[in-house]
Design a protein around this motif. Sequence first.
Motif, PDB file in Angstrom:
ATOM      1  N   PRO A 145      49.335  49.977  32.422  1.00 46.43           N
ATOM      2  CA  PRO A 145      49.345  50.309  33.918  1.00 46.43           C
ATOM      3  C   PRO A 145      48.448  51.707  34.137  1.00 46.43           C
ATOM      4  N   GLU A 146      48.368  52.318  32.954  1.00 44.07           N
ATOM      5  CA  GLU A 146      47.469  53.771  33.280  1.00 44.07           C
ATOM      6  C   GLU A 146      45.983  53.511  33.411  1.00 44.07           C
ATOM      7  N   GLU A 147      45.700  52.344  32.961  1.00 48.44           N
ATOM      8  CA  GLU A 147      44.204  51.864  33.129  1.00 48.44           C
ATOM      9  C   GLU A 147      43.834  51.445  34.626  1.00 48.44           C
ATOM     10  N   LEU A 148      45.053  50.885  35.015  1.00 48.85           N
ATOM     11  CA  LEU A 148      44.921  50.377  36.466  1.00 48.85           C
ATOM     12  C   LEU A 148      44.964  51.114  37.549  1.00 48.85           C
ATOM     13  N   GLN A 149      45.340  52.487  37.288  1.00 46.61           N
ATOM     14  CA  GLN A 149      45.285  53.856  38.058  1.00 46.61           C
ATOM     15  C   GLN A 149      43.767  54.194  38.329  1.00 46.61           C
ATOM     16  N   LYS A 150      42.825  53.806  37.275  1.00 42.49           N
ATOM     17  CA  LYS A 150      41.209  54.042  37.487  1.00 42.49           C
ATOM     18  C   LYS A 150      40.643  52.792  37.896  1.00 42.49           C
ATOM     19  N   GLN A 151      40.972  51.606  37.361  1.00 42.25           N
ATOM     20  CA  GLN A 151      40.065  50.538  37.820  1.00 42.25           C
ATOM     21  C   GLN A 151      40.926  49.323  37.583  1.00 42.25           C
ATOM     22  N   ALA A 152      40.334  47.989  38.145  1.00 44.41           N
ATOM     23  CA  ALA A 152      40.986  46.936  37.782  1.00 44.41           C
ATOM     24  C   ALA A 152      39.824  45.852  37.657  1.00 44.41           C
ATOM     25  N   THR A 153      39.562  45.192  36.724  1.00 44.85           N
ATOM     26  CA  THR A 153      38.417  44.219  36.494  1.00 44.85           C
ATOM     27  C   THR A 153      38.843  42.972  35.935  1.00 44.85           C
ATOM     28  N   VAL A 154      38.483  41.959  36.945  1.00 42.23           N
ATOM     29  CA  VAL A 154      38.842  40.525  36.540  1.00 42.23           C
ATOM     30  C   VAL A 154      37.895  40.066  35.265  1.00 42.23           C
ATOM     31  N   ARG A 155      38.623  39.472  34.292  1.00 44.90           N
ATOM     32  CA  ARG A 155      37.649  38.679  32.925  1.00 44.90           C
ATOM     33  C   ARG A 155      36.994  37.747  33.522  1.00 44.90           C
ATOM     34  N   SER A 156      35.762  37.720  33.355  1.00 41.23           N
ATOM     35  CA  SER A 156      34.814  36.355  34.035  1.00 41.23           C
ATOM     36  C   SER A 156      35.226  35.131  33.312  1.00 41.23           C
ATOM     37  N   SER A 157      35.478  35.150  32.027  1.00 43.61           N
ATOM     38  CA  SER A 157      35.628  34.119  31.014  1.00 43.61           C
ATOM     39  C   SER A 157      37.044  33.193  31.367  1.00 43.61           C
ATOM     40  N   VAL A 158      37.965  33.923  32.146  1.00 46.17           N
ATOM     41  CA  VAL A 158      39.145  33.620  32.466  1.00 46.17           C
ATOM     42  C   VAL A 158      39.082  32.717  33.969  1.00 46.17           C
ATOM     43  N   LEU A 159      38.170  33.041  34.672  1.00 50.00           N
ATOM     44  CA  LEU A 159      38.065  32.424  35.801  1.00 50.00           C
ATOM     45  C   LEU A 159      38.156  30.788  36.281  1.00 50.00           C
ATOM     46  N   ASP A 180      50.906  52.619  44.427  1.00 45.82           N
ATOM     47  CA  ASP A 180      50.376  51.804  45.313  1.00 45.82           C
ATOM     48  C   ASP A 180      48.812  51.348  45.311  1.00 45.82           C
ATOM     49  N   GLU A 181      48.178  52.349  44.777  1.00 42.75           N
ATOM     50  CA  GLU A 181      46.726  52.344  44.715  1.00 42.75           C
ATOM     51  C   GLU A 181      46.424  51.290  43.535  1.00 42.75           C
ATOM     52  N   SER A 182      47.246  51.145  42.607  1.00 41.37           N
ATOM     53  CA  SER A 182      46.895  50.244  41.402  1.00 41.37           C
ATOM     54  C   SER A 182      47.166  48.831  42.127  1.00 41.37           C
ATOM     55  N   GLU A 183      48.033  48.576  43.050  1.00 36.08           N
ATOM     56  CA  GLU A 183      48.344  47.383  43.494  1.00 36.08           C
ATOM     57  C   GLU A 183      47.070  47.035  44.488  1.00 36.08           C
ATOM     58  N   LYS A 184      46.380  47.970  45.122  1.00 39.98           N
ATOM     59  CA  LYS A 184      45.387  47.610  45.908  1.00 39.98           C
ATOM     60  C   LYS A 184      44.081  47.133  44.944  1.00 39.98           C
ATOM     61  N   LYS A 185      43.815  48.186  43.910  1.00 35.64           N
ATOM     62  CA  LYS A 185      42.856  47.869  43.122  1.00 35.64           C
ATOM     63  C   LYS A 185      42.812  46.445  42.575  1.00 35.64           C
ATOM     64  N   ILE A 186      43.977  45.896  42.201  1.00 35.51           N
ATOM     65  CA  ILE A 186      44.203  44.698  41.591  1.00 35.51           C
ATOM     66  C   ILE A 186      43.764  43.582  42.581  1.00 35.51           C
ATOM     67  N   LEU A 187      44.375  43.621  43.919  1.00 39.30           N
ATOM     68  CA  LEU A 187      44.059  42.762  45.070  1.00 39.30           C
ATOM     69  C   LEU A 187      42.710  42.649  45.370  1.00 39.30           C
ATOM     70  N   GLN A 188      42.105  43.755  45.449  1.00 40.00           N
ATOM     71  CA  GLN A 188      40.473  43.827  45.443  1.00 40.00           C
ATOM     72  C   GLN A 188      39.561  43.394  44.659  1.00 40.00           C
ATOM     73  N   ALA A 189      40.093  43.494  43.282  1.00 44.93           N
ATOM     74  CA  ALA A 189      39.679  42.898  42.351  1.00 44.93           C
ATOM     75  C   ALA A 189      39.690  41.216  42.258  1.00 44.93           C
ATOM     76  N   LEU A 190      40.852  40.875  42.573  1.00 47.71           N
ATOM     77  CA  LEU A 190      41.104  39.385  42.501  1.00 47.71           C
ATOM     78  C   LEU A 190      40.086  38.883  43.682  1.00 47.71           C
ATOM     79  N   GLU A 191      40.344  39.357  44.980  1.00 47.91           N
ATOM     80  CA  GLU A 191      39.415  39.052  45.953  1.00 47.91           C
ATOM     81  C   GLU A 191      37.907  39.060  45.560  1.00 47.91           C
ATOM     82  N   TYR A 192      37.404  40.068  45.225  1.00 44.83           N
ATOM     83  CA  TYR A 192      36.321  39.992  44.871  1.00 44.83           C
ATOM     84  C   TYR A 192      35.783  38.857  43.781  1.00 44.83           C
TER      85      TYR A 192
END
Length: 273
Positions: A145-159, A180-192
Amino acid sequence: MAETSKDELVQLIRKFGAYLTVKFSNIFSISLNNMNSRSLGAIAGFAVAVVFTWRLLRTPRGPQRRIQKRQAASSSSSGLPSQTNTTSTSSGVCSTSEDLRAQNVVDEFFQPVKPTLGQIVRQKLSEGRKVTCRLLGVILEESSPEELQKQATVRSSVLEVLLEITKFCDLYLMERVLDDESEKKILQALEYAGVFTSGGLIKEKVLFCSTENGRSSFVRQLEPDWHIDTNPEVVSQLARFIKYQLHVTPIRPERTASNVFSSPSLEQFFGSI
């Protein structure tokens, strides 16, 4: 010897075909209306089998003559008078060539069809219709969860696997976050990454909690057929409540329950890489 046996078998097939022709003509002359679709299908199937057998047994005359000519030329240039050895060698080569050709035809005819990734996913999930999955270490590159405060990156191999699951499963993604910022980063990464564009997954099915027990509670309330997680404690707690679980871990652990499977990654479990 092999040529004589094949000729005899061909003659036998021809005689049997002539016999069937007479029989079928008698049957058709009596009453065509009395034959049902199954009888006609059996006749057609037998005809196809006879034609296929005939094509396998048919001897390619051209290659045999060419092989014999090459053997004769080789013998004359080397000064060897033994015609018997040349004929025997030519016959052996031709027989081997025919056997290989027949084997290749059979192998090509009965070659299994490779299943698609969607078929593999359905088979692996045992036709389960609801799946819950944590994000960290499975869908996302980050592992805490600490890493999610900085960024969220979807693994391309799992898509690819993830999108196949959403095609026929009710999928819920969930994760423990610190703000809440971590939630936003996750949703943005999934959407992107295009996870929401397929229509199988919506943002409302991405759930967030503040504790590991909170994730376990989500899973128990949703009652999925499969749950995918990286935390061995969560997997152990849910083993008696969930039908199947996949423990994603780089180190293969001892199997604690018959309904718990393990794999280094989600995509490797489905054999997509």
